[in-house]
Write a protein that holds these residues in place. Structure first.
Motif, PDB file in Angstrom:
ATOM      1  N   LEU A  97       0.867  -1.177   0.000  1.00  0.00           N
ATOM      2  CA  LEU A  97       0.000   0.000   0.000  1.00  0.00           C
ATOM      3  C   LEU A  97       0.911   1.238   0.000  1.00  0.00           C
ATOM      4  CD1 LEU A  97      -3.183   0.332   0.395  1.00  0.00           C
ATOM      5  CD2 LEU A  97      -2.638   0.964   2.724  1.00  0.00           C
ATOM      6  N   GLN A 131      -0.900  -5.676   6.604  1.00  0.00           N
ATOM      7  CA  GLN A 131      -1.684  -4.463   6.853  1.00  0.00           C
ATOM      8  C   GLN A 131      -2.525  -4.592   8.113  1.00  0.00           C
ATOM      9  OE1 GLN A 131      -5.197  -2.098   4.631  1.00  0.00           O
ATOM     10  NE2 GLN A 131      -3.443  -2.506   3.336  1.00  0.00           N
ATOM     11  N   ILE A 135      -2.185  -2.424  11.710  1.00  0.00           N
ATOM     12  CA  ILE A 135      -3.331  -1.701  12.282  1.00  0.00           C
ATOM     13  C   ILE A 135      -3.609  -2.197  13.702  1.00  0.00           C
ATOM     14  CG2 ILE A 135      -5.831  -1.400  12.118  1.00  0.00           C
ATOM     15  CD1 ILE A 135      -5.512  -1.399   9.053  1.00  0.00           C
ATOM     16  N   ILE A 152     -14.718  -1.658  17.408  1.00  0.00           N
ATOM     17  CA  ILE A 152     -15.840  -1.640  16.463  1.00  0.00           C
ATOM     18  C   ILE A 152     -15.324  -2.117  15.106  1.00  0.00           C
ATOM     19  CG2 ILE A 152     -17.636  -0.225  15.408  1.00  0.00           C
ATOM     20  CD1 ILE A 152     -17.384   1.739  17.733  1.00  0.00           C
ATOM     21  N   GLY A 155     -14.672  -8.114  13.882  1.00  0.00           N
ATOM     22  CA  GLY A 155     -14.639  -9.417  13.223  1.00  0.00           C
ATOM     23  C   GLY A 155     -13.877  -9.444  11.921  1.00  0.00           C
ATOM     24  N   GLY A 156     -13.343  -8.298  11.480  1.00  0.00           N
ATOM     25  CA  GLY A 156     -12.602  -8.249  10.227  1.00  0.00           C
ATOM     26  C   GLY A 156     -11.138  -8.628  10.425  1.00  0.00           C
ATOM     27  N   GLY A 157     -10.336  -8.376   9.385  1.00  0.00           N
ATOM     28  CA  GLY A 157      -8.934  -8.773   9.422  1.00  0.00           C
ATOM     29  C   GLY A 157      -8.165  -8.089  10.542  1.00  0.00           C
ATOM     30  N   SER A 158      -8.250  -6.765  10.631  1.00  0.00           N
ATOM     31  CA  SER A 158      -7.519  -6.041  11.669  1.00  0.00           C
ATOM     32  C   SER A 158      -8.138  -6.298  13.033  1.00  0.00           C
ATOM     33  CB  SER A 158      -7.545  -4.535  11.392  1.00  0.00           C
ATOM     34  OG  SER A 158      -7.220  -4.266  10.072  1.00  0.00           O
ATOM     35  N   GLY A 159      -9.472  -6.282  13.074  1.00  0.00           N
ATOM     36  CA  GLY A 159     -10.163  -6.424  14.349  1.00  0.00           C
ATOM     37  C   GLY A 159      -9.897  -7.765  15.018  1.00  0.00           C
ATOM     38  N   VAL A 176     -17.425  -5.516  18.630  1.00  0.00           N
ATOM     39  CA  VAL A 176     -18.648  -5.199  17.892  1.00  0.00           C
ATOM     40  C   VAL A 176     -18.533  -5.655  16.443  1.00  0.00           C
ATOM     41  CG1 VAL A 176     -20.259  -3.364  17.262  1.00  0.00           C
ATOM     42  CG2 VAL A 176     -18.800  -3.095  19.289  1.00  0.00           C
ATOM     43  N   ASN A 178     -21.151  -7.978  13.134  1.00  0.00           N
ATOM     44  CA  ASN A 178     -22.490  -8.530  12.880  1.00  0.00           C
ATOM     45  C   ASN A 178     -22.664  -9.873  13.588  1.00  0.00           C
ATOM     46  OD1 ASN A 178     -22.121 -10.843  11.063  1.00  0.00           O
ATOM     47  ND2 ASN A 178     -21.409  -9.346   9.551  1.00  0.00           N
ATOM     48  N   MET A 213     -12.842   0.662  13.391  1.00  0.00           N
ATOM     49  CA  MET A 213     -12.410   0.332  12.027  1.00  0.00           C
ATOM     50  C   MET A 213     -13.375   0.895  10.986  1.00  0.00           C
ATOM     51  SD  MET A 213      -9.825  -1.479  12.895  1.00  0.00           S
ATOM     52  CE  MET A 213      -9.217  -2.454  14.279  1.00  0.00           C
ATOM     53  N   VAL A 235      -9.825   4.418  12.927  1.00  0.00           N
ATOM     54  CA  VAL A 235      -8.864   3.756  12.024  1.00  0.00           C
ATOM     55  C   VAL A 235      -9.357   3.845  10.587  1.00  0.00           C
ATOM     56  CG1 VAL A 235      -7.711   1.588  11.479  1.00  0.00           C
ATOM     57  CG2 VAL A 235      -8.141   2.196  13.861  1.00  0.00           C
ATOM     58  N   GLY A 236     -10.650   3.621  10.384  1.00  0.00           N
ATOM     59  CA  GLY A 236     -11.246   3.706   9.058  1.00  0.00           C
ATOM     60  C   GLY A 236     -12.695   4.100   9.207  1.00  0.00           C
ATOM     61  N   GLY A 237     -13.341   4.456   8.087  1.00  0.00           N
ATOM     62  CA  GLY A 237     -14.738   4.849   8.151  1.00  0.00           C
ATOM     63  C   GLY A 237     -15.073   5.792   7.012  1.00  0.00           C
ATOM     64  N   GLY A 307     -19.556  -8.041   3.003  1.00  0.00           N
ATOM     65  CA  GLY A 307     -19.739  -8.354   4.423  1.00  0.00           C
ATOM     66  C   GLY A 307     -19.964  -9.821   4.713  1.00  0.00           C
TER      67      GLY A 307
HETATM   68  N1  LIG Z   1      -5.750   4.708   9.534  1.00  0.00           N
HETATM   69  C1  LIG Z   1      -4.920   4.191   8.638  1.00  0.00           C
HETATM   70  O1  LIG Z   1      -3.776   4.668   8.483  1.00  0.00           O
HETATM   71  C2  LIG Z   1      -5.356   2.996   7.830  1.00  0.00           C
HETATM   72  C3  LIG Z   1      -4.457   2.290   7.023  1.00  0.00           C
HETATM   73  C4  LIG Z   1      -4.915   1.180   6.302  1.00  0.00           C
HETATM   74  C5  LIG Z   1      -6.263   0.798   6.398  1.00  0.00           C
HETATM   75  N2  LIG Z   1      -7.096   1.531   7.190  1.00  0.00           N
HETATM   76  C6  LIG Z   1      -8.511   1.172   7.405  1.00  0.00           C
HETATM   77  O2  LIG Z   1      -8.550   0.143   8.370  1.00  0.00           O
HETATM   78  C7  LIG Z   1      -9.884  -0.363   8.402  1.00  0.00           C
HETATM   79  C8  LIG Z   1      -9.893  -1.836   8.788  1.00  0.00           C
HETATM   80  O3  LIG Z   1      -9.655  -2.624   7.679  1.00  0.00           O
HETATM   81  P1  LIG Z   1      -9.869  -4.223   7.634  1.00  0.00           P
HETATM   82  O4  LIG Z   1      -9.223  -4.653   6.342  1.00  0.00           O
HETATM   83  O5  LIG Z   1      -9.504  -4.840   8.916  1.00  0.00           O
HETATM   84  O6  LIG Z   1     -11.457  -4.289   7.472  1.00  0.00           O
HETATM   85  P2  LIG Z   1     -12.412  -5.565   7.355  1.00  0.00           P
HETATM   86  O7  LIG Z   1     -11.630  -6.828   7.347  1.00  0.00           O
HETATM   87  O8  LIG Z   1     -13.342  -5.286   6.202  1.00  0.00           O
HETATM   88  O9  LIG Z   1     -13.231  -5.492   8.713  1.00  0.00           O
HETATM   89  C9  LIG Z   1     -14.228  -4.543   8.958  1.00  0.00           C
HETATM   90  C10 LIG Z   1     -15.271  -5.229   9.847  1.00  0.00           C
HETATM   91  O10 LIG Z   1     -16.207  -4.236  10.288  1.00  0.00           O
HETATM   92  C11 LIG Z   1     -17.512  -4.809  10.230  1.00  0.00           C
HETATM   93  N3  LIG Z   1     -18.508  -3.749  10.159  1.00  0.00           N
HETATM   94  C12 LIG Z   1     -19.082  -3.179   9.081  1.00  0.00           C
HETATM   95  N4  LIG Z   1     -19.947  -2.221   9.473  1.00  0.00           N
HETATM   96  C13 LIG Z   1     -19.911  -2.203  10.829  1.00  0.00           C
HETATM   97  C14 LIG Z   1     -20.584  -1.428  11.811  1.00  0.00           C
HETATM   98  N5  LIG Z   1     -21.471  -0.479  11.496  1.00  0.00           N
HETATM   99  N6  LIG Z   1     -20.296  -1.662  13.115  1.00  0.00           N
HETATM  100  C15 LIG Z   1     -19.413  -2.616  13.467  1.00  0.00           C
HETATM  101  N7  LIG Z   1     -18.738  -3.390  12.583  1.00  0.00           N
HETATM  102  C16 LIG Z   1     -18.993  -3.175  11.271  1.00  0.00           C
HETATM  103  C17 LIG Z   1     -17.460  -5.652   8.990  1.00  0.00           C
HETATM  104  O11 LIG Z   1     -18.495  -6.594   9.051  1.00  0.00           O
HETATM  105  P3  LIG Z   1     -19.568  -6.806   7.883  1.00  0.00           P
HETATM  106  O12 LIG Z   1     -19.204  -8.157   7.350  1.00  0.00           O
HETATM  107  O13 LIG Z   1     -20.889  -6.803   8.573  1.00  0.00           O
HETATM  108  O14 LIG Z   1     -19.426  -5.692   6.881  1.00  0.00           O
HETATM  109  C18 LIG Z   1     -16.069  -6.294   9.126  1.00  0.00           C
HETATM  110  O15 LIG Z   1     -16.119  -7.458   9.927  1.00  0.00           O
HETATM  111  C19 LIG Z   1     -10.463  -0.025   7.030  1.00  0.00           C
HETATM  112  O16 LIG Z   1     -11.484   0.945   7.230  1.00  0.00           O
HETATM  113  C20 LIG Z   1      -9.301   0.588   6.256  1.00  0.00           C
HETATM  114  O17 LIG Z   1      -9.705   1.606   5.378  1.00  0.00           O
HETATM  115  C21 LIG Z   1      -6.661   2.585   7.913  1.00  0.00           C
END
Ligand SMILES: NC(=O)c1ccc[n+]([C@@H]2O[C@H](COP(=O)([O-])OP(=O)(O)OC[C@H]3O[C@@H](n4cnc5c(N)ncnc54)[C@H](OP(=O)(O)O)[C@@H]3O)[C@@H](O)[C@H]2O)c1
Length: 320
Positions: A97, A131, A135, A152, A155-159, A176, A178, A213, A235-237, A307
């Protein structure tokens, strides 16, 4: 070589598997034959060009980098001038990235983005770490033993990694996501779990630390869930949540004795290798929800983006 290419922001329908020229490693770069690439939310955001910040780094009207995929694991095929840390045949992993290019048979990336792969890891697991590991490590570093921590998007990769690191730090974790992911989060050690489709987590608490996240709520909602002196880390949103956090968040935080802000995550091996070593030692688990073949990259992205993924989604670029 073959690569998945897109030329416009939109949906997976815009992805095409094409024959493209083999990248050549420039000075300081390593050419990696990709074995596995994991999917991150940043790939989905880069595909769709939303939230708006995806276009700030990726190109305003059209994607500047036409092959997605940032987290890779594979084998060094060649090195450019000045590369001393790696040689052909080394197993490596890293996060490319914001250049991306991982949904391809080969990718050229800076040697500074790569690390030797711990021998105990498979390519699939190694590709799932960079990545998300950076995080998780940097967000949980904000916690102090004894804190009540709300994660929040747990359940995703970072979480999933953040929950395990937080529990090991000695904090009380409320996770937190789904409903389909809550059993998994309990199995990772979360003390309490919340289905975000049923309960607004900002009406629970208070928490000393909130790691978000997927932020989209108002600054005041996050403020409400913080304990005195607490900290909210976005972290993201959504872009709207980001703008609110950087403007109203600063003012509300200063006026009410809490900290509300964005966590800018530093990339690179220093930020993911320690966690990879803990995974190799069996202290932290990487949960791969589903693996896809290289021909199925659009399905892998859709599965994650819509999702349906529980844990990480991994694409096997080269069949073992
Ligand atoms: N700050 C930085 O420098 C930086 C750098 C790189 C990446 N990021 C960000 O880091 C974040 C995490 O990435 P990731 O790859 O770990 O994401 P991911 O694997 O997609 O995990 C996100 C999780 O959040 C859940 N979710 C969706 N809506 C929700 C809600 N309203 N409340 C609670 N949970 C909810 C998703 O479930 P569902 O299956 O229900 O959708 C999924 O399990 C991303 O937003 C990315 O853009 C930030």
């Amino acid at each position: 070589m073959r690569a998945w290419v897109y030329e416009r922001y939109g949906s997976v329908a815009g992805l095409e598997l094409r024959d493209v020229p083999m990248p050549s490693p420039a000075t300081g770069e390593v050419l990696v034959e990709v074995a596995c690439t994991s999917v991150n939310l940043s790939d989905w955001e880069g595909l769709r060009g939303t939230p708006a910040y995806a276009r700030l780094s990726g190109g305003l009207r059209r994607p500047r980098r036409t092959t997605l995929g940032s987290d890779i694991a594979g084998v060094v095929a060649a090195v450019g001038d000045g590369v001393t840390a790696f040689r052909a045949g080394d197993a490596v992993f890293g996060d490319n990235l914001p250049r991306n290019g991982g949904f391809a048979e080969f990718v050229a990336m800076p040697q500074t983005a790569l690390a030797p792969m711990p021998p105990a890891l498979t390519f699939a697991v190694a590709s799932a770490i960079p990545q998300a590991g950076a995080i998780a490590t940097q967000s949980v570093a904000l916690a102090t033993p004894g804190d009540r921590v709300l994660i929040i998007g747990a359940g995703g990769g970072s979480g999933s990694l953040a929950v395990q690191l937080a529990v090991a730090t000695g904090v009380r974790v409320t996770a937190v996501d789904n409903a389909g992911k809550l059993d998994h989060l309990r199995s990772l050690g979360a003390h309490d779990v919340i289905d975000y489709r049923l309960v607004d987590p900002t009406r629970t608490g208070p928490y000393e630390l909130i790691i978000d996240m997927v932020a989209y709520r108002s600054v005041l909602a996050y403020r409400r869930a913080l304990a005195r002196g607490g900290r909210y880390a976005m972290v993201g949103g959504t872009a709207r949540a980001l703008v609110r956090m950087l403007t109203v968040g600063t003012v509300v935080g200063a006026a009410s004795g809490v900290r509300l802000g964005l966590l800018v995550v530093h990339e690179g091996p220093a930020h993911f290798v320690p966690l990879a070593n803990r995974v190799a030692a069996g202290e932290v688990a990487v949960h791969i929800g589903r693996e896809f073949a290289f021909d199925d990259v659009p399905a892998a992205l859709a599965f994650h983006g819509e999702g349906r993924a529980n844990g990480k989604v991994v694409v096997r670029v080269r069949e073992a």
